[in-house]
Design a protein around this motif. Structure first.
Motif, PDB file in Angstrom:
ATOM      1  N   THR A  24       0.860  -1.170   0.000  1.00 11.71           N
ATOM      2  CA  THR A  24       0.000   0.000   0.000  1.00 11.71           C
ATOM      3  C   THR A  24       0.897   1.221   0.000  1.00 11.71           C
ATOM      4  O   THR A  24       1.819   1.310   0.811  1.00 11.71           O
ATOM      5  CB  THR A  24      -0.905  -0.001   1.245  1.00 11.71           C
ATOM      6  N   LYS A  67      -2.862  -7.075  -9.360  1.00  7.66           N
ATOM      7  CA  LYS A  67      -3.906  -6.208  -8.821  1.00  7.66           C
ATOM      8  C   LYS A  67      -3.325  -4.813  -8.640  1.00  7.66           C
ATOM      9  O   LYS A  67      -2.195  -4.663  -8.190  1.00  7.66           O
ATOM     10  CB  LYS A  67      -4.376  -6.756  -7.475  1.00  7.66           C
ATOM     11  N   ALA A  68      -4.100  -3.821  -9.014  1.00  8.23           N
ATOM     12  CA  ALA A  68      -3.726  -2.430  -8.761  1.00  8.23           C
ATOM     13  C   ALA A  68      -5.014  -1.644  -8.596  1.00  8.23           C
ATOM     14  O   ALA A  68      -5.863  -1.642  -9.478  1.00  8.23           O
ATOM     15  CB  ALA A  68      -2.898  -1.870  -9.908  1.00  8.23           C
ATOM     16  N   GLU A  69      -5.176  -1.050  -7.436  1.00 13.82           N
ATOM     17  CA  GLU A  69      -6.378  -0.279  -7.127  1.00 13.82           C
ATOM     18  C   GLU A  69      -5.976   1.032  -6.469  1.00 13.82           C
ATOM     19  O   GLU A  69      -4.976   1.086  -5.748  1.00 13.82           O
ATOM     20  CB  GLU A  69      -7.284  -1.040  -6.156  1.00 13.82           C
ATOM     21  N   VAL A  70      -6.777   2.040  -6.704  1.00  7.01           N
ATOM     22  CA  VAL A  70      -6.590   3.318  -6.030  1.00  7.01           C
ATOM     23  C   VAL A  70      -7.841   3.580  -5.212  1.00  7.01           C
ATOM     24  O   VAL A  70      -8.954   3.449  -5.703  1.00  7.01           O
ATOM     25  CB  VAL A  70      -6.362   4.463  -7.038  1.00  7.01           C
ATOM     26  N   SER A  71      -7.652   3.907  -3.953  1.00  5.18           N
ATOM     27  CA  SER A  71      -8.786   4.237  -3.098  1.00  5.18           C
ATOM     28  C   SER A  71      -8.611   5.659  -2.563  1.00  5.18           C
ATOM     29  O   SER A  71      -7.505   6.180  -2.516  1.00  5.18           O
ATOM     30  CB  SER A  71      -8.918   3.240  -1.950  1.00  5.18           C
ATOM     31  N   LEU A  79      -2.601   3.839  -3.227  1.00  3.43           N
ATOM     32  CA  LEU A  79      -2.437   2.804  -4.241  1.00  3.43           C
ATOM     33  C   LEU A  79      -2.228   1.469  -3.535  1.00  3.43           C
ATOM     34  O   LEU A  79      -1.351   1.346  -2.684  1.00  3.43           O
ATOM     35  CB  LEU A  79      -1.224   3.109  -5.129  1.00  3.43           C
ATOM     36  N   HIS A  80      -3.046   0.484  -3.875  1.00  2.90           N
ATOM     37  CA  HIS A  80      -2.924  -0.873  -3.345  1.00  2.90           C
ATOM     38  C   HIS A  80      -2.486  -1.751  -4.512  1.00  2.90           C
ATOM     39  O   HIS A  80      -3.074  -1.666  -5.592  1.00  2.90           O
ATOM     40  CB  HIS A  80      -4.265  -1.379  -2.796  1.00  2.90           C
TER      41      HIS A  80
END
Length: 88
Positions: A24, A67-71, A79-80
Motif C-alpha cells: 500500500t 492487482k492495482a487499485e486506487v482508493s 495505491l494498493h
C-alpha cells in the motif's frame, strides 16, 4: 540494490519465480495534481527521475501486476497493489 534489480529484470525475473509482493502506497495530492496537469497539457505524463531512486524499467514488471487499485478516504489517495512472479 539497483544492480540486483537490473540483473533480475534482464533475466526475465526467473530468479524471483514464486515471489509475491503486496503493498500500500499513500499518494500525495500534489503528485496527482502534477500528473493530471501534465496529462491535460501534453496528453502523456512525464515521469520525473530522482537521483535518490534507481532508474528501473517499470514496464518489465507490468505483466506481473495481478492487482492495482486506487482508493480515496479522508481526502487521501492510496495505491494498493499485488505483484506475483509466476514460476515457469
Amino acid at each position: 540494490m539497483k544492480e540486483l534489480i537490473e540483473k533480475a529484470l534482464a533475466g526475465g525475473l526467473k530468479e524471483l519465480a514464486g515471489l509475491e509482493l503486496s503493498g500500500t502506497v499513500p499518494i500525495r495530492q500534489e503528485l496527482i495534481n502534477e500528473v493530471i496537469a501534465e496529462t491535460l497539457q501534453s496528453g502523456v505524463p512525464e515521469v520525473k527521475k530522482s537521483s535518490e531512486r534507481p532508474a528501473i524499467d517499470v514496464n518489465a514488471l507490468i505483466p506481473h501486476v495481478k492487482k492495482a487499485e486506487v482508493s480515496a478516504e479522508g481526502g487521501k489517495l492510496t495505491l494498493h497493489f499485488q505483484i506475483k512472479i509466476d514460476e515457469n
